[in-house]
Design an enzyme around this catalytic site. Structure first.
Site, PDB file in Angstrom:
ATOM      1  CE  LYS A   1      -0.117  66.242  -1.300  1.00 35.26           C
ATOM      2  NZ  LYS A   1      -0.931  65.040  -1.561  1.00 35.26           N
TER       3      LYS A   1
ATOM      4  CG  ASP B   1      -1.647  68.244  14.155  1.00 31.23           C
ATOM      5  OD1 ASP B   1      -0.786  68.421  13.272  1.00 31.23           O
ATOM      6  OD2 ASP B   1      -2.552  69.061  14.409  1.00 31.23           O
TER       7      ASP B   1
ATOM      8  CB  ALA C   1       0.711  54.062  -0.947  1.00 30.76           C
TER       9      ALA C   1
HETATM   10  N1  SAM Z   1       1.394  59.387   1.085  1.00 34.72           N
HETATM   11  C1  SAM Z   1       0.182  58.714   1.556  1.00 34.72           C
HETATM   12  C2  SAM Z   1       0.146  57.343   0.933  1.00 34.72           C
HETATM   13  O1  SAM Z   1       0.855  57.128  -0.068  1.00 34.72           O
HETATM   14  O2  SAM Z   1      -0.558  56.473   1.439  1.00 34.72           O
HETATM   15  C3  SAM Z   1      -1.056  59.521   1.214  1.00 34.72           C
HETATM   16  C4  SAM Z   1      -1.147  60.795   2.027  1.00 34.72           C
HETATM   17  S1  SAM Z   1      -2.693  61.636   1.930  1.00 34.72           S
HETATM   18  C5  SAM Z   1      -2.602  62.392   0.322  1.00 34.72           C
HETATM   19  C6  SAM Z   1      -2.495  63.000   3.029  1.00 34.72           C
HETATM   20  C7  SAM Z   1      -2.493  62.651   4.493  1.00 34.72           C
HETATM   21  O3  SAM Z   1      -2.025  63.766   5.266  1.00 34.72           O
HETATM   22  C8  SAM Z   1      -3.876  62.304   5.060  1.00 34.72           C
HETATM   23  O4  SAM Z   1      -3.890  60.973   5.483  1.00 34.72           O
HETATM   24  C9  SAM Z   1      -4.047  63.281   6.239  1.00 34.72           C
HETATM   25  O5  SAM Z   1      -4.680  62.700   7.357  1.00 34.72           O
HETATM   26  C10 SAM Z   1      -2.596  63.646   6.551  1.00 34.72           C
HETATM   27  N2  SAM Z   1      -2.441  64.890   7.318  1.00 34.72           N
HETATM   28  C11 SAM Z   1      -2.979  66.104   7.063  1.00 34.72           C
HETATM   29  N3  SAM Z   1      -2.641  66.994   8.009  1.00 34.72           N
HETATM   30  C12 SAM Z   1      -1.843  66.333   8.906  1.00 34.72           C
HETATM   31  C13 SAM Z   1      -1.193  66.722  10.119  1.00 34.72           C
HETATM   32  N4  SAM Z   1      -1.293  67.964  10.600  1.00 34.72           N
HETATM   33  N5  SAM Z   1      -0.475  65.787  10.785  1.00 34.72           N
HETATM   34  C14 SAM Z   1      -0.380  64.526  10.297  1.00 34.72           C
HETATM   35  N6  SAM Z   1      -0.983  64.105   9.160  1.00 34.72           N
HETATM   36  C15 SAM Z   1      -1.714  64.990   8.468  1.00 34.72           C
END
Ligand code: SAM
Length: 193
Positions: free
Chosen positions: A144, A79, A35
């Protein structure tokens, strides 16, 4: 139609603080389901919809798979904290550089508040580390975080590298009470002594 309601947080932040300009290159960390990338594609004119404005670029990265989106490039199953991801990001960004780094990343919550807080602060710090390789001088970072004991530490680290750092609590995220964003502007690579 946005893939997730989180879009409204970025729209609100961008309307108020002008983070995304036409022509900007954007790295969106934790992009799934996409999004924020949808918002970024519109705001930086990544599809060239506005023929009179410069054309931007959006790269989204996530641990999860991100479904394709017109105007964006995605690096799925990656990652952000893994050094090999940095190389891939550099290869994918135009000239290896971004004007804006967004991070809406969130670790899998354990429910233990302090632990979750620590994990997210560490994710933000690794994005800050990555900035030295990919963020343009004068660039912007929006990340965030969850409130807690190390939020101050993250803020001071950001202040060492950016001219201006402010805390933002979007209306659209008022339900997630522990969640805020740091908006850091004016990236400078070298720490002032
Ligand atoms: N901003 C996104 C949207 O509007 O669609 C929503 C993000 S969601 C709240 C948080 C995301 O952070 C998840 O999809 C998760 O897989 C990702 N995430 C967490 N740790 C991560 C990492 N070490 N590397 C990459 N992505 C990561």
């Amino acid at each position: 139609n946005y893939r997730c309601r989180s879009a409204f947080k970025l729209l609100e932040i961008d309307n108020k603080h002008q983070v995304l300009c036409p022509g900007f290159s954007v790295l969106d960390c934790g992009a799934a389901p996409g999004a924020w990338s949808q918002v970024a594609v519109q705001r930086v004119n990544a599809l060239g919809t506005d023929a009179s404005a410069p054309v931007g670029f959006v790269l989204g990265v996530d641990l999860l798979r991100i479904a394709p989106l017109e105007g964006a490039v995605f690096l799925s199953n990656a990652d952000v904290t893994d050094p090999s991801t940095l190389n891939k990001i550099q290869e994918m960004l135009p000239s290896g550089k971004a004007d804006v780094i967004l991070s809406d990343m969130a670790p899998n919550a354990t429910g233990i508040q302090e632990l979750d807080h620590d994990k997210l602060i560490n994710l933000c710090l690794s994005v800050l580390d990555m900035s030295s390789n990919i963020l343009q001088p004068g660039g912007i970072m929006l990340c965030k975080f969850w409130n807690g004991r190390d939020a101050q530490l993250l803020q001071s680290r950001l202040m060492e590298h950016f001219c201006n750092v402010r805390t933002i609590k979007p209306q659209a995220s008022r339900k997630e009470s522990a969640e805020s964003y740091y908006l850091a502007r004016g990236y400078r690579k070298t720490v002032k002594n």
